[in-house]
Scaffold this motif. Structure first.
Motif, short mmCIF file in Angstrom:
data_model
loop_
_atom_site.label_atom_id
_atom_site.label_comp_id
_atom_site.label_asym_id
_atom_site.label_seq_id
_atom_site.Cartn_x
_atom_site.Cartn_y
_atom_site.Cartn_z
N LYS A 4 36.68 24.45 31.77
CA LYS A 4 35.81 25.46 32.36
C LYS A 4 36.19 26.83 31.81
O LYS A 4 36.91 27.61 32.46
CB LYS A 4 35.92 25.44 33.88
CG LYS A 4 35.51 24.11 34.51
CD LYS A 4 35.58 24.16 36.00
CE LYS A 4 35.18 22.82 36.62
NZ LYS A 4 33.83 22.42 36.29
N PRO A 5 35.72 27.18 30.59
CA PRO A 5 36.16 28.41 29.97
C PRO A 5 35.57 29.66 30.59
O PRO A 5 36.03 30.76 30.30
CB PRO A 5 35.69 28.25 28.51
CG PRO A 5 34.54 27.32 28.60
CD PRO A 5 34.86 26.39 29.72
N ASP A 6 34.54 29.57 31.39
CA ASP A 6 33.89 30.77 31.90
C ASP A 6 33.87 30.84 33.41
O ASP A 6 33.16 31.65 33.98
CB ASP A 6 32.46 30.84 31.36
CG ASP A 6 31.63 29.63 31.76
OD1 ASP A 6 32.23 28.64 32.19
OD2 ASP A 6 30.40 29.70 31.64
N GLN A 7 34.64 29.99 34.12
CA GLN A 7 34.55 29.95 35.56
C GLN A 7 35.85 30.27 36.27
O GLN A 7 35.92 30.21 37.50
CB GLN A 7 34.06 28.57 36.01
CG GLN A 7 32.67 28.23 35.53
CD GLN A 7 32.20 26.88 36.04
OE1 GLN A 7 32.79 26.32 36.95
NE2 GLN A 7 31.13 26.37 35.46
N ALA A 8 36.90 30.64 35.56
CA ALA A 8 38.19 30.88 36.21
C ALA A 8 38.10 32.03 37.20
O ALA A 8 38.62 31.93 38.32
CB ALA A 8 39.25 31.17 35.15
N HIS A 9 37.47 33.14 36.80
CA HIS A 9 37.41 34.31 37.68
C HIS A 9 36.57 34.04 38.92
O HIS A 9 36.71 34.74 39.93
CB HIS A 9 36.85 35.51 36.91
CG HIS A 9 37.73 35.93 35.78
ND1 HIS A 9 37.39 36.94 34.91
CD2 HIS A 9 38.94 35.46 35.34
CE1 HIS A 9 38.35 37.08 34.00
NE2 HIS A 9 39.28 36.20 34.25
N TRP A 10 35.71 33.05 38.85
CA TRP A 10 34.90 32.66 40.02
C TRP A 10 35.60 31.56 40.82
O TRP A 10 35.62 31.59 42.05
CB TRP A 10 33.53 32.18 39.55
CG TRP A 10 32.67 31.65 40.67
CD1 TRP A 10 31.80 32.37 41.45
CD2 TRP A 10 32.57 30.30 41.13
NE1 TRP A 10 31.18 31.56 42.37
CE2 TRP A 10 31.64 30.28 42.20
CE3 TRP A 10 33.19 29.11 40.76
CZ2 TRP A 10 31.31 29.11 42.88
CZ3 TRP A 10 32.88 27.95 41.45
CH2 TRP A 10 31.94 27.95 42.49
N ALA A 11 36.19 30.60 40.11
CA ALA A 11 36.73 29.43 40.78
C ALA A 11 37.99 29.74 41.59
O ALA A 11 38.16 29.22 42.70
CB ALA A 11 37.03 28.33 39.75
N VAL A 12 38.88 30.57 41.06
CA VAL A 12 40.14 30.83 41.76
C VAL A 12 39.91 31.48 43.12
O VAL A 12 40.45 31.01 44.14
CB VAL A 12 41.09 31.67 40.88
CG1 VAL A 12 42.32 32.10 41.68
CG2 VAL A 12 41.52 30.89 39.64
N PRO A 13 39.11 32.56 43.24
CA PRO A 13 38.86 33.11 44.58
C PRO A 13 38.14 32.12 45.50
O PRO A 13 38.41 32.08 46.71
CB PRO A 13 37.98 34.34 44.30
CG PRO A 13 38.24 34.68 42.88
CD PRO A 13 38.48 33.38 42.20
#
Length: 395
Positions: A4-13
């Motif tokens: 998931k190269p583009d979802q880290a900033h969304w997934a972690v919160p």
């Protein structure tokens, strides 16, 4: 495996229980609930510790060596993706291990970017797109079986050869030693791929050399287009139109037809008078088989010379004998073509689960048609017509 190269900033919160639901949310929350792993920015002037997430499922196995195995899998995806598309490597790596859903060991590894751009957002975007394009297929293949030993060795050597010329080293000019090292390293890549495919190295070098003439022609046609799109001359509207079509991520037709249909417009933009005759010849070869055949004969003869020179240079460098740098540099492109073609074809056969020997020997339909006397423009127009007819019949 999930990439998931583009979802880290969304997934972690959102990993918090009250956040939005997504796949493997519970596992991620188990790792990040302490607040010290995979931290993301909460304010615009803050920097995140993580840009993308990779989940590797090792199935039923022991904890011993699990991290090293997962790292090899992730590095394989990164190395192949960056080799094919460019981009930059992550310079902060963190990992967390889950055993039966319970958090295990974790670690932080940092490497400074001394010779690259401090905030290379464009390079990071290239990496993201490369992972999106290549990651899922490679992950499926790695889930089926581990990367074969000789293929893994070939990828490692190719990654080493690419590094001095990568975006990570953009602010450091490659040395003569860097350029010279490409020749023996490229030779080693082909040797490893030959071992992987159970081929004699000389047979594989010959098979790859047969691809040189057509590949060189394709590259020169593209080079001619780029010469025309340099700009200048006051035709900004036409220049912008052609650039939009040429550099689009979603072309409506094969690029070779763009060259065939817009060659006159491209030539009208050309400001390199000394190269105009060569550019016109390259454009004409797209629609004229006789001109294409003449160029291919020239490139074939060139390939014979380059292969003999490459072997001499490789032997000189391998045995510590003197070799003029100009001679070394003259075979770099050819050596990189051989190793790049060998690695890409071998990886493709591994991902598709086909026999490597057959994949290495196979030629594209375009190459076969043009060897039989059809010009490139006619071939691609016929393919588009057949595709449209098939689509109409299916409706």
């Amino acid at each position: 495996m999930s990439v998931k190269p583009d979802q880290a900033h969304w997934a972690v919160p959102n990993a918090e229980p009250e956040g939005q639901d997504f796949e493997h949310k519970a596992e991620l929350w188990e790792l990040v609930q302490g607040g010290y792993l995979f931290q993301v920015a909460k304010l615009v002037d803050e920097k995140s510790d993580v840009d993308f997430l990779v989940r590797v499922d090792l199935g039923e196995t022991t904890a011993a060596g699990a991290f090293d195995r997962a790292v090899r899998i992730v590095n394989t995806i990164l190395n192949i993706s960056i080799h094919n598309s460019g981009g930059i490597r992550p310079h902060l790596a963190q990992h967390g291990l889950l055993c039966s859903g319970q958090a295990g060991s974790s670690s932080f590894m940092v490497s400074r970017r001394e010779t690259g751009f401090p905030d290379d957002h464009y390079g990071a975007g290239i990496t993201t797109k490369a992972i999106q394009e290549h990651g899922p297929r490679i992950a499926l293949a790695l889930a089926r079986e581990e990367l074969p030993r000789f293929l893994a060795a070939a990828l490692e050597v190719r990654t080493t050869a690419d590094y001095p010329f990568s975006r990570d080293m953009a602010l450091r000019k490659p040395s003569e030693a860097d350029v010279s090292s490409v020749i023996p390293l490229s030779d080693r890549v082909v040797q490893h791929v030959a071992a992987h495919a159970a081929l004699a190295p000389n047979d594989l070098f010959h098979m790859l050399g047969e691809r040189w003439a057509h590949a060189r022609w394709l590259a020169d046609v593209q080079r001619a287009v780029h010469m025309c799109l340099l700009g200048g001359g006051g035709q900004d509207e036409l220049l912008n139109e052609l650039r939009r079509v040429w550099f689009t991520n979603n072309p409506s037709r094969p690029w070779i037809l763009f060259v065939a249909d817009r060659s006159g417009d491209l030539l009208s933009l050309c400001r390199i008078e000394s190269e105009r005759a060569w550019i016109r010849r390259m454009f004409a070869s797209v629609s004229d088989f006789a001109k294409y055949h003449a160029l291919v004969e020239y490139y074939t003869a060139e390939g014979v010379v380059l292969e003999a020179r490459r072997r001499r240079v490789r032997n000189a460098l391998a045995h510590g004998n003197p070799a003029a740098f100009a001679v070394v540099e003259s075979v770099r492109e050819y050596a990189e073509f051989l190793s790049g073609s060998a690695l890409n074809l071998a990886v493709e056969s591994y991902v598709e689960g086909t026999e490597p020997t057959a994949t290495l020997a196979k030629r594209t339909d375009e190459f076969t048609a043009m060897q039989a006397g059809q010009d490139a423009a006619s071939y691609w127009r016929a393919r588009l017509t057949a595709k449209a007819s098939t689509s109409a019949d299916s409706l």
